[in-house]
Write a protein that holds these residues in place. Structure first.
Motif, short mmCIF file in Angstrom:
data_model
loop_
_atom_site.label_atom_id
_atom_site.label_comp_id
_atom_site.label_asym_id
_atom_site.label_seq_id
_atom_site.Cartn_x
_atom_site.Cartn_y
_atom_site.Cartn_z
N GLY A 82 0.80 -1.22 0.00
CA GLY A 82 0.00 0.00 0.00
C GLY A 82 0.83 1.27 0.00
N THR A 83 2.12 1.14 0.30
CA THR A 83 3.01 2.31 0.25
C THR A 83 4.32 1.92 -0.42
N ALA A 90 9.91 -4.46 2.07
CA ALA A 90 9.58 -5.89 1.97
C ALA A 90 10.40 -6.56 0.88
N PHE A 91 10.57 -5.87 -0.25
CA PHE A 91 11.36 -6.42 -1.34
C PHE A 91 12.81 -6.63 -0.92
N ARG A 142 6.30 1.53 -10.56
CA ARG A 142 5.16 2.14 -11.26
C ARG A 142 4.00 2.40 -10.30
N ARG A 143 3.81 1.50 -9.32
CA ARG A 143 2.78 1.75 -8.31
C ARG A 143 3.12 3.02 -7.53
N GLU A 149 4.05 8.97 -5.15
CA GLU A 149 5.17 8.87 -4.24
C GLU A 149 6.51 8.98 -4.95
N LEU A 150 6.50 8.90 -6.28
CA LEU A 150 7.70 9.03 -7.09
C LEU A 150 7.41 9.98 -8.24
N PRO A 151 8.43 10.67 -8.73
CA PRO A 151 8.21 11.58 -9.86
C PRO A 151 7.82 10.81 -11.12
N GLY A 152 6.95 11.40 -11.91
CA GLY A 152 6.49 10.75 -13.12
C GLY A 152 7.57 10.56 -14.16
N ASP A 153 8.65 11.32 -14.09
CA ASP A 153 9.72 11.21 -15.08
C ASP A 153 10.86 10.30 -14.59
#
Length: 202
Positions: A82-83, A90-91, A142-143, A149-153
């Motif tokens: 979810g975040t 977790a990864f 991508r999530r 939470e991350l920049p689109g670029d």
């Protein structure tokens, strides 16, 4: 009305037999390495006949490639917490545990060295373990972009290298340990780097 006959033993590979062969192959790989691995030794350790083994995998290369493909599916799994922070933490924890496994710690360096001499093995490691894992982590990133939470670029290809490399370097090349505190700090550092998109700062 006709009934279907279950094929005789020669045509059936029972799950427990497959599991025994898999465990035996991993143990043999860890003990003797790919170069000295023999189908006879795997069959002996698994408690099966050589014909049983050869019917499924005609050569040790095909056996090892099948093991890599199988492990790749599990290794590529990434949770959706979810975040982005939760997903990434977790990864990293799952990846660290996999690299620290006693068998993996001995097998991975050997296979990487052998891959230099065996193109089919190099391709399996790259497209199997490598690409499947990268695609799952790309989904994680991508999530994060979709959640804002991350920049689109974000340069996803570069981000993938940065996300996986620290653990691989520390555990596989240096033989270092990764306690929870280290994983927490690595999570924060990776998050900071991913959010600081070079394009976004331009």
């Amino acid at each position: 009305m006709s009934t279907r006959r279950t094929p005789a033993g020669a045509a059936v590979m029972q799950p427990q037999v497959t599991a025994a062969i898999r465990a035996a192959a991993f143990t043999e790989l860890a003990e003797v390495g790919y170069g000295k691995l023999s189908m006879e030794a795997v069959a002996r350790r698994a408690g099966v006949s050589k014909p049983t083994l050869y019917r499924r995998w005609p050569s040790k290369q095909q056996l090892v490639l099948a093991l890599i493909a199988e492990v790749a599916v599990t290794a590529a799994e990434t949770p959706d917490t979810g975040t982005l922070r939760g997903d990434l933490r977790a990864f990293l924890e799952v990846t660290a545990a996999g690299l620290a496994h006693p068998l993996a710690a001995r097998i991975i360096p050997d296979l990487l060295a052998e891959a230099v001499r065996t193109p089919a093995l190099a391709e399996a490691l790259g497209t199997g373990l490598g690409e499947q894992r990268r695609e799952r982590v790309a989904e994680l990133l991508r999530r994060g972009i979709e959640r804002g939470e991350l920049p689109g670029d974000l340069n996803i290809e570069l981000a993938l290298d940065f996300t996986v490399a620290p653990l691989f370097w520390r555990q596989t090349l240096r033989g270092g340990t990764t306690d929870p505190g280290y994983l927490d700090e690595l999570t924060e550092m990776v998050l900071h780097a991913l959010r600081a998109s070079p394009k976004g700062r331009a």
